[in-house]
Design an enzyme around this catalytic site. Structure first.
Site: not given
Ligand SMILES: Cc1cc2nc3c(=O)[nH]c(=O)nc-3n(C[C@H](O)[C@H](O)[C@H](O)COP(=O)(O)O)c2cc1C
Length: 325
Positions: A15-16, A68, A98, A169, A209
């Protein structure tokens, strides 16, 4: 890794925000029929109080596609998860990674790693509302809380609520002092920590990730975990998705020119149905010829022509012809 759980493809596109919008996802899907695509993070506030049909819009070709969510109120998240399922999404993912200041204030993202019980409650409520998988994307730690036990407690607590898929991540996030961009480069990458989690929890599906950029690297990680999530490299060098598809799923290697041309009818339809400016779609395609002959010209033309008055989707054909002149 012998992946029995076919619900989880071997690789996914991260997701970006501002990048993986529905147009980008459509383009990525052309490059890779199998990859799992993720939406940008959508907050529960945006979905509950904003233009939900617009936020949730996607093309059927995008499947499998995960929504997401960003939020920390179990009831709101459950309602939004249900909205996602009703719209046909294949998975709901909760953002616990995030580090942006803006989202921290709304108790969204990486800050939630400090509250595993709350995340477990959120996941539990979401799962009660939907039949599709609810997954969690997180970091390996936050601030000074960066040891194995911290991550293990987070994963263990949430997995007890029934969540069996985690995207990790492999670097921690600093919650203050670093920008989101710096938080994607400065904290060191630690794949070994993700592996330790996999070893301790062999029944969980783990997707790793962070800084994974080549077919070889993906294949290497797949020896240890079920899946690999690719972020920036998939956006900047999207043909990597076609190469992965070819290497891992043994499909024919996609042709860059055909992929570019296949976007023309899509752009025409988006223009007709939603009045979408061409540039909103072509901006995601500038990396298609990454490191190929003509790449610079492709990038230049694609970043200028769609902005001109009266530009037509067939300009892609013109650019393909002009890029080698
Ligand atoms: C422009 C941009 C926006 C991002 N937005 C999100 C987001 O909305 N939700 C999320 O979980 N991660 C977001 N991330 C983080 C990525 O999903 C990913 O975890 C990170 O880029 C590391 O993977 P990479 O090294 O393969 O890029 C974003 C990253 C970038 C570059």
């Amino acid at each position: 890794m012998n992946q029995e759980n076919k619900a989880l493809p071997y690789f996914s596109v991260a997701p970006m925000m501002d990048w993986t919008d529905r147009h980008c996802r459509y383009f990525h899907r052309l490059l890779s029929p199998h990859t799992l695509l993720y939406t940008e993070m959508i907050t529960t506030g945006a979905l509950l109080h904003g233009d939900a049909p617009r936020f949730l819009r996607y093309d059927q070709a995008e499947h499998p596609v995960a929504l997401q969510l960003g939020g920390s109120d179990p009831r709101d998240l459950a309602t939004c998860a249900k909205m996602g399922e009703d719209h046909g999404y294949d998975e709901i993912n909760l953002n616990c990674g995030c580090p942006s200041d803006r989202v921290q204030k709304g108790k969204i993202g990486a800050i939630l790693m400090a509250e595993p019980e709350l995340v477990a409650q959120c996941v539990d409520q979401m799962q009660k509302q939907v039949k599709i998988p609810v997954t969690v994307k997180c970091r390996i730690g936050i601030d000074e809380q960066d040891d194995f036990d911290f991550l293990d407690r987070f994963i263990s607590t949430i997995s007890k609520s029934g969540c069996d898929t985690f995207i990790i991540h492999a670097r921690k996030a600093w919650l203050s002092g670093l920008s989101p961009k710096e938080n994607r480069t400065k904290p060191p990458i630690n794949y070994a920590r993700v592996l330790e989690i996999k070893e301790k929890h062999p029944s969980l599906n783990i997707s790793v990730n962070g800084d994974i950029k080549t077919v070889e690297a993906v294949k290497g990680h797949l020896q240890n975990v079920e899946s690999v999530m690719i972020g920036r490299e998939a956006y900047q060098n999207p043909y990597l998705l076609a190469q992965l598809e070819h290497e891992i799923y043994k499909t024919d290697l996609a042709d860059r020119y055909k992929i570019a041309r296949a976007m023309i009818p899509y752009i025409e339809k988006q223009q007709k149905d939603f009045d979408t400016p061409i540039k909103s779609i072509t901006r995601h395609m500038t990396g298609l010829f990454h490191e190929q002959k003509g790449a610079k010209k492709w990038r230049q033309l694609l970043s200028t022509l769609p902005h001109e008055l009266g530009a037509k989707p067939t300009l892609i054909d013109d650019v393909l012809q002009q890029m080698h002149l």
